[in-house]
Design an enzyme around this catalytic site. Structure first.
Site, short mmCIF file in Angstrom:
data_model
loop_
_atom_site.label_atom_id
_atom_site.label_comp_id
_atom_site.label_asym_id
_atom_site.label_seq_id
_atom_site.Cartn_x
_atom_site.Cartn_y
_atom_site.Cartn_z
N ASP A 103 0.33 -2.02 -2.34
CA ASP A 103 -0.80 -2.83 -1.87
C ASP A 103 -1.80 -3.03 -3.01
O ASP A 103 -1.83 -2.24 -3.96
CB ASP A 103 -1.52 -2.11 -0.72
CG ASP A 103 -0.60 -1.90 0.48
OD1 ASP A 103 0.38 -2.66 0.61
OD2 ASP A 103 -0.88 -0.97 1.24
N1 URA Z 1 2.41 2.53 1.81
C1 URA Z 1 1.25 1.85 1.94
O1 URA Z 1 0.60 1.89 2.98
N2 URA Z 1 0.83 1.12 0.90
C2 URA Z 1 1.47 1.05 -0.28
O2 URA Z 1 1.01 0.38 -1.19
C3 URA Z 1 2.66 1.78 -0.40
C4 URA Z 1 3.12 2.51 0.65
#
Ligand code: URA
Length: 233
Positions: A103
């Site tokens: 993310d």
């Molecule tokens: N899980 C999440 O919630 N975000 C990420 O970026 C990776 C794994």
């Protein structure tokens, strides 16, 4: 393979730059200056130089990036900064893409490659490739929460696959999962009425994030790391 294709795939120059360089005597093959960029060479065995520099053929490139906050795991985007923008100009021409997504506000280990087949295998749920994240949560993770996270919580109507959770203290620790569902770790914590306040990927497919890489820094994977990646996918 034609020399101009070889040089452009190695991201040394464009095909038209290769033609110009050849005409100007800037390319040698096995010690001999070649005047034509359409000449065929064996990319594995020919010794090629471009403007005096040896060009080594690599079919694929594998990069480890320590992703900072604020970048999206995409190759281009009209509004957001992408992880590709963290690379140098030459590497940006290699057709690399992120192997999976972090993310925008998640940090840490992201592999970038142009090896589509390996990437596909690494991301396939069939292969159970492990990803480990360091997290901090808003509230305490109780022993009951820890056990629920490990045995599985419901996301998208399905039980998540078994995970491992090792707490450093009541609000931080490491979680290892083998799936890659959208916002997986954040939603797993939400499923136990908690919230992620910090998330960093520290290991992917048995490869730990190199601690010498600062945020936004990157390096190519070593041969050992590439073998490890191949053995997982
Ligand atoms: N899980 C999440 O919630 N975000 C990420 O970026 C990776 C794994």
């Amino acid at each position: 393979m034609r020399i101009d294709k070889f040089l452009s795939e190695a991201a040394v120059c464009t095909r038209s730059e290769a033609s110009k360089a050849a005409r100007a005597g800037g390319i040698t093959v096995d010690g001999v200056t070649v005047k034509r960029a359409d000449l065929h060479i064996d990319p594995e065995t020919s010794v090629v130089t471009y403007l005096g520099e040896r060009v080594v053929y690599k079919k694929f490139t594998y990069i480890m990036l320590n992703k900072p906050e604020g970048y999206i795991s995409a190759t281009d985007d009209p509004r957001e900064r992408t992880v590709l923008e963290l690379l140098d100009e030459r590497s940006r021409r290699l057709g690399l893409f992120p192997a999976g997504r972090l993310d925008k506000n998640t940090l840490g280990l992201l592999i970038l490659t142009n090896d589509g087949a390996l990437c596909h295998r690494l991301l396939s749920p069939k292969n159970h490739v492990e990803k480990t994240y360091f997290f901090r949560s808003e509230r305490d993770v109780t022993e009951e929460d820890r056990q629920r996270l490990e045995s599985g919580v419901i996301l998208d109507g399905e039980l998540t696959k078994p995970a491992r959770v090792a707490l450093d203290d009541s609000r931080s620790g490491r979680i290892t999962v083998t799936e890659g569902k959208f916002h997986q770790i954040k939603r797993m914590l939400e499923a136990v009425c908690n919230k992620i306040v910090f998330l960093e990927r520290i290991e992917f497919a048995g490869i730990p994030l190199d601690p010498s890489l600062g945020r936004g820094e990157w390096r190519e994977l070593t041969d050992g790391e590439i073998s490890r990646l191949r053995s997982q996918g």
